[in-house]
Design a protein around this motif. Structure first.
Motif, PDB file in Angstrom:
ATOM      1  N   ASP A  11       2.637  -3.773   1.470  1.00 28.90           N
ATOM      2  CA  ASP A  11       1.637  -2.588   1.132  1.00 28.90           C
ATOM      3  C   ASP A  11       0.822  -2.773   0.074  1.00 28.90           C
ATOM      4  N   ASP A  12      -0.516  -2.739   0.216  1.00 27.72           N
ATOM      5  CA  ASP A  12      -1.332  -3.474  -1.135  1.00 27.72           C
ATOM      6  C   ASP A  12      -1.477  -2.306  -2.077  1.00 27.72           C
ATOM      7  N   HIS A  13      -0.785  -1.150  -2.088  1.00 30.02           N
ATOM      8  CA  HIS A  13      -0.747  -0.035  -3.067  1.00 30.02           C
ATOM      9  C   HIS A  13       0.785  -0.366  -3.733  1.00 30.02           C
ATOM     10  N   SER A  14       0.699  -0.912  -4.821  1.00 26.32           N
ATOM     11  CA  SER A  14       1.947  -1.447  -5.374  1.00 26.32           C
ATOM     12  C   SER A  14       2.773  -0.085  -5.923  1.00 26.32           C
ATOM     13  N   VAL A  20       8.846   3.216  -2.106  1.00 24.71           N
ATOM     14  CA  VAL A  20       9.586   2.744  -0.658  1.00 24.71           C
ATOM     15  C   VAL A  20      10.630   2.113  -0.750  1.00 24.71           C
ATOM     16  N   VAL A  21      10.380   0.914  -1.773  1.00 27.41           N
ATOM     17  CA  VAL A  21      11.572  -0.274  -2.164  1.00 27.41           C
ATOM     18  C   VAL A  21      12.688   0.764  -2.888  1.00 27.41           C
ATOM     19  N   PHE A  22      12.472   1.518  -3.733  1.00 24.24           N
ATOM     20  CA  PHE A  22      13.450   2.233  -4.482  1.00 24.24           C
ATOM     21  C   PHE A  22      14.303   3.150  -3.424  1.00 24.24           C
ATOM     22  N   ALA A  23      13.583   3.882  -2.576  1.00 23.90           N
ATOM     23  CA  ALA A  23      14.200   4.746  -1.614  1.00 23.90           C
ATOM     24  C   ALA A  23      15.033   3.884  -0.443  1.00 23.90           C
ATOM     25  N   LEU A  24      14.697   2.754  -0.202  1.00 30.20           N
ATOM     26  CA  LEU A  24      15.453   1.810   0.509  1.00 30.20           C
ATOM     27  C   LEU A  24      16.823   1.367  -0.038  1.00 30.20           C
ATOM     28  N   ASP A  29      23.588   0.265   2.843  1.00 34.26           N
ATOM     29  CA  ASP A  29      23.625  -0.448   4.025  1.00 34.26           C
ATOM     30  C   ASP A  29      22.286  -1.157   4.108  1.00 34.26           C
ATOM     31  N   ILE A  30      21.150  -1.009   2.962  1.00 29.61           N
ATOM     32  CA  ILE A  30      19.940  -1.501   3.151  1.00 29.61           C
ATOM     33  C   ILE A  30      19.508  -2.687   1.877  1.00 29.61           C
ATOM     34  N   GLU A  31      18.970  -3.802   2.263  1.00 26.54           N
ATOM     35  CA  GLU A  31      18.594  -4.661   1.187  1.00 26.54           C
ATOM     36  C   GLU A  31      17.153  -4.762   1.519  1.00 26.54           C
ATOM     37  N   VAL A  32      16.281  -4.866   0.359  1.00 25.38           N
ATOM     38  CA  VAL A  32      14.996  -5.218   0.196  1.00 25.38           C
ATOM     39  C   VAL A  32      14.939  -6.830   0.035  1.00 25.38           C
ATOM     40  N   VAL A  33      14.628  -7.486   0.958  1.00 25.97           N
ATOM     41  CA  VAL A  33      14.576  -9.268   0.572  1.00 25.97           C
ATOM     42  C   VAL A  33      13.083  -9.989   0.250  1.00 25.97           C
ATOM     43  N   ALA A  34      12.257  -8.969   0.502  1.00 28.98           N
ATOM     44  CA  ALA A  34      10.773  -9.360   0.274  1.00 28.98           C
ATOM     45  C   ALA A  34       9.912  -8.273   0.037  1.00 28.98           C
ATOM     46  N   GLN A  35       8.597  -8.468  -0.494  1.00 32.02           N
ATOM     47  CA  GLN A  35       7.530  -7.746  -0.739  1.00 32.02           C
ATOM     48  C   GLN A  35       6.459  -8.514  -0.639  1.00 32.02           C
ATOM     49  N   GLY A  36       5.234  -7.939  -0.188  1.00 31.27           N
ATOM     50  CA  GLY A  36       3.998  -8.373  -0.124  1.00 31.27           C
ATOM     51  C   GLY A  36       2.984  -7.199  -0.038  1.00 31.27           C
ATOM     52  N   GLU A  37       1.615  -7.863   0.072  1.00 31.01           N
ATOM     53  CA  GLU A  37       0.436  -6.849  -0.283  1.00 31.01           C
ATOM     54  C   GLU A  37      -0.501  -7.195   1.053  1.00 31.01           C
ATOM     55  N   THR A  38      -0.454  -8.261   1.813  1.00 29.26           N
ATOM     56  CA  THR A  38      -1.743  -8.490   2.805  1.00 29.26           C
ATOM     57  C   THR A  38      -0.726  -8.907   4.036  1.00 29.26           C
ATOM     58  N   ALA A  39      -1.812  -8.967   5.221  1.00 28.52           N
ATOM     59  CA  ALA A  39      -1.152  -9.377   6.552  1.00 28.52           C
ATOM     60  C   ALA A  39      -0.683 -10.738   6.249  1.00 28.52           C
ATOM     61  N   ALA A  40      -1.211 -11.600   5.865  1.00 29.37           N
ATOM     62  CA  ALA A  40      -0.847 -12.903   5.705  1.00 29.37           C
ATOM     63  C   ALA A  40       0.617 -12.893   4.805  1.00 29.37           C
ATOM     64  N   ASP A  41       0.825 -12.142   3.978  1.00 30.66           N
ATOM     65  CA  ASP A  41       2.133 -12.167   3.325  1.00 30.66           C
ATOM     66  C   ASP A  41       3.015 -11.480   4.196  1.00 30.66           C
ATOM     67  N   ALA A  42       2.779 -10.664   5.254  1.00 33.94           N
ATOM     68  CA  ALA A  42       3.889 -10.118   6.011  1.00 33.94           C
ATOM     69  C   ALA A  42       4.295 -11.410   7.039  1.00 33.94           C
ATOM     70  N   ILE A  43       3.299 -12.092   7.573  1.00 34.61           N
ATOM     71  CA  ILE A  43       3.584 -13.078   8.422  1.00 34.61           C
ATOM     72  C   ILE A  43       4.400 -14.173   7.693  1.00 34.61           C
ATOM     73  N   GLN A  44       3.993 -14.551   6.450  1.00 37.15           N
ATOM     74  CA  GLN A  44       4.791 -15.635   5.613  1.00 37.15           C
ATOM     75  C   GLN A  44       6.266 -14.948   5.290  1.00 37.15           C
ATOM     76  N   MET A  60      -3.832  -2.350   5.450  1.00 38.32           N
ATOM     77  CA  MET A  60      -3.620  -3.399   4.173  1.00 38.32           C
ATOM     78  C   MET A  60      -4.917  -4.636   4.529  1.00 38.32           C
ATOM     79  N   PRO A  61      -5.111  -5.604   3.610  1.00 44.94           N
ATOM     80  CA  PRO A  61      -5.994  -6.654   3.771  1.00 44.94           C
ATOM     81  C   PRO A  61      -5.430  -7.550   4.902  1.00 44.94           C
ATOM     82  N   GLY A  62      -6.398  -7.795   5.673  1.00 46.85           N
ATOM     83  CA  GLY A  62      -5.961  -8.648   6.732  1.00 46.85           C
ATOM     84  C   GLY A  62      -5.596  -8.229   8.066  1.00 46.85           C
TER      85      GLY A  62
END
Length: 217
Positions: A11-14, A20-24, A29-44, A60-62
């Motif tokens: 999500d591009d709104h940090s 969201v990350v804090f809530a998860l 039973d949940i682990e946040v393994v990566a974050q990003g801001e753009t469609a390219a980030d999501a694919i990566q 989000m951008p892209g």
């Protein structure tokens, strides 16, 4: 102890993303393994981390929808869940058809977000109950479930009646109460409906019903 559900959040709104990350991560039973801001980030992220579930913003951008489509094609083991302010029916249907496994509006409670993540991780689709009715039927497409019009010749009269109630956002329990059937009996009918219509879940069944209702008008 079962492995944790591995999540990516894009999500591009940090500030919102941090919430969201804090809530998860507050869930054991949940682990946040990566974050990003753009469609390219999501694919990566899908490529590098292969998360079980990837939460994406629609705008989000892209383009979130483009990211969903590419991830569904290249990294099908990662399930995408849209979390956005966009409540346009066409946009939602497009996201689901392109591979999104769920759709939540921003402003949803943390408990609903966590529940959606768990369900999507199990292979189920999820659309916020508060938004499901708007997604699957517009005012001009509403059908009268007490008078089936045989839009679905492959279904029995009772199955079509139940499908029209699904179209209107009714749960199995609500359908049972309205038709004086047990919830277990309704569940059996719903399973038969999905098999006959060759759809994977009740959301897809409702979307197909809405399309046929619209075509008949």
């Amino acid at each position: 102890m079962p492995p944790k559900i591995r999540i990516g959040v894009v999500d591009d709104h940090s500030l919102y993303r941090d919430g969201v990350v804090f809530a998860l991560e507050s869930e054991p039973d949940i682990e946040v393994v990566a974050q990003g801001e753009t469609a390219a980030d999501a694919i990566q992220i899908a490529h590098d981390h292969a998360p079980d579930v990837l939460l994406l913003d629609m705008n989000m951008p892209g383009s979130g929808i483009k990211a969903v489509s590419k991830i569904a094609l290249k990294y099908p083991s990662t399930k995408t869940l849209m979390l956005t302010v966009v409540d346009d029916e066409d946009e939602v249907r497009s996201a689901l058809r392109k591979g999104a496994r769920g759709y939540l509006l921003k402003g949803t409670s943390s408990s609903e977000l966590v529940n959606a993540v768990r369900l999507v991780n199990k292979g189920q689709n999820y659309v916020s109950p508060s938004f499901a009715a708007k997604l699957i039927v517009s005012r001009r497409e509403e059908a009268n479930p007490s008078d089936p019009s045989r839009r679905f010749p492959e279904l029995s009269l009772r199955e079509e009646q139940i499908l029209m109630l699904i179209l209107r956002g009714r749960s199995n329990r609500q359908i049972g109460d309205e038709l004086r059937l047990s919830e277990k009996t309704v569940k059996g009918y719903v399973t038969a409906i999905m098999e006959k219509l060759h759809v994977r879940n009740r959301v897809e069944a409702a979307m197909l019903a809405a399309e046929r209702v619209s075509e008949k008008r």
